[in-house]
Design an enzyme around this catalytic site. Sequence first.
Site, mmCIF file in Angstrom:
data_model
loop_
_atom_site.group_PDB
_atom_site.id
_atom_site.type_symbol
_atom_site.label_atom_id
_atom_site.label_comp_id
_atom_site.label_asym_id
_atom_site.label_seq_id
_atom_site.Cartn_x
_atom_site.Cartn_y
_atom_site.Cartn_z
ATOM 1 C CG ASP A 1 36.981 37.832 33.610
ATOM 2 O OD1 ASP A 1 37.926 37.099 33.265
ATOM 3 O OD2 ASP A 1 37.111 38.784 34.400
ATOM 4 C CD GLU A 2 40.874 39.484 31.050
ATOM 5 O OE1 GLU A 2 41.619 40.017 30.193
ATOM 6 O OE2 GLU A 2 41.257 39.214 32.206
#
Length: 609
Positions: free
Chosen positions: A120-121
């Site tokens: 998610d990053e």
Amino acid sequence: MDDRNMESSSSILPDESNDHSKSIIHIDVDCFYAQVEMVRKPELQSLPLGIQQKNIVVTSNYEARKYGIRKCMLVTDALKVCPNLKLVNGEDLHDYRAASNKIFTVLQSWKCPVEKLGMDENFIDVTNLVQEKLKTVNITAITVSGNVFSEPTLECICGCHARLKIASQIASEMRNKIYDELGYTTCAGIAHNKLLAKLICPFKKPNDQTTIFPEHGASFMSTLQNVRSIPSIGSKTMETLVTHKIITVSDLQMVPLEILKKHFSGDMAVRLKNLSIGVDNTPVKQTGRPQSIGLEDSFKTVSVKSEVEEKFSALLQRLLILVREDGRIPVSLRVTLRKKDVKRLSSHRESRQCQVSASIFTINNGTLTVTDAGQQKLMSIIMRLFNKLINLSKPFHLTLVGLAFTKFQERMTGRGSIVNYLMNDISVQSVLNIQNDCDTSASSMDYSAVSPSSSTTTDLSDAEVEPSPKKPKKVTWIAKRRCLSKEEVASPSKLKVGELRLNSRELEKVSELRLSSRDRSLTPRASPAKDNLSDTSDTMKDIAEGGNCDNCPSYVDKEVFNALPDEMQQELKAMWKNPSSSEMVPRSSPRTMNKGKPNSILKYFVPHK
């Protein structure tokens, strides 16, 4: 922190600490797992939602957090504080991986280096893009998009303020595109290095962004209440620091470098000092394809072999889906177990790995598939590795099993691929010393079946390559080179393969035919032990015996022709039957033989000058 202490800290920094030339964006997806479920099922958006793995709520949406739901909360405790909490099972990560890859693809459209950090990053280095935009904008009119940690009082002489303002606008464009195309809200941090960009990112969560200028890096870092908040500091380093009463980042800023050098190496002490005031020179590394693809399943305890086999079977089914989406062909398989020691009340990991035959995997209509027989063979390999890790004559207790493919080969597809001609019927280990005697220069081509990509192993035990119990015979077929004069070169089909190493049980039959040929010599060669690591004896296709070469030109050795795969035979026959339809090699110069038809098999058997 007063100016005197700041000067003391700054004095130990390397010269490059004042480099503000980079423009880095860090983008983090808000409550990632929960958002993926809410995008899939919009009716969940207004409900308090938790993602459950085993008996833990690993994350939740912001509606659930209003009730006090926290990360890694027990399901029973979560239902007490929020009885109407909607729980979704998130143990299968397939949808989350797919969403992560889509976000990564969107970010790559800016043609800048993108480095994934988890699912998610992402870090994006927009330095070059910012430089291009600077040429077309009025610097005095540039404004920051989103929030600013602290407004600058003086302009930096290097021009970093203008660059970071442009980077903030680019970050806003990225976040808007992710939302418009995929429906995910994100937050972003903009800074001149990765450390500050990541740490400032959640400053205004959710669905917002913050920019921090270089001169405020140290003051921002001093607000962090735990040295563990710095990404580069692990648990052991934190324990050492806490032992010496260095708890907050401000404490780390204040401690003299000489004290740190007593407990860490000189380089590590300087790095800790640099990190404490927001100095980080690590580059954004473009993320490529993963070096390994794996899954794990944890549980309280399993002590029966049949249950272990069921869990491995379920993992294998999910793992094959990931491999199919990746597209590469696995050639190495690793099995991982976490054993529970009842006496020590602890657990530890062990793993074994071995090579697997690439022929287990096939490509149908461009999709990587595994037949039922192939899956059974993989399961037999998995359980054989399991038997090596576990002594079944004694009780065992497992709390985790894992499967991973750790090495891959890139299978080239398309009409111009040598794989079309060689991979269907025979496994070519190498093709060497391909040349025409009419030319005095020599060339060689190596074809490796397994790519040398490295695999990362997180297990405590060393990875072990397991030799196959079945060791197929290998016969080396060496074809003598036929000397062709310039006048004889009527067709490229005259060119012979210099050496083919064929790995098949049927080659013993072929070798008997080779012995009777006047123009060929058969040379048996002992295979090194390392060549017999993979189980290939059951997976090679049979080489067809005999064949029809009644229409072959007189200069063609029929026995050699019959030993070729069907695809090669059909192409050569077509060329001999209708020479005008194929691109013939000019008679004037052997050097022009390299200019064959792009999708022709000839380019793989003609030396490159």
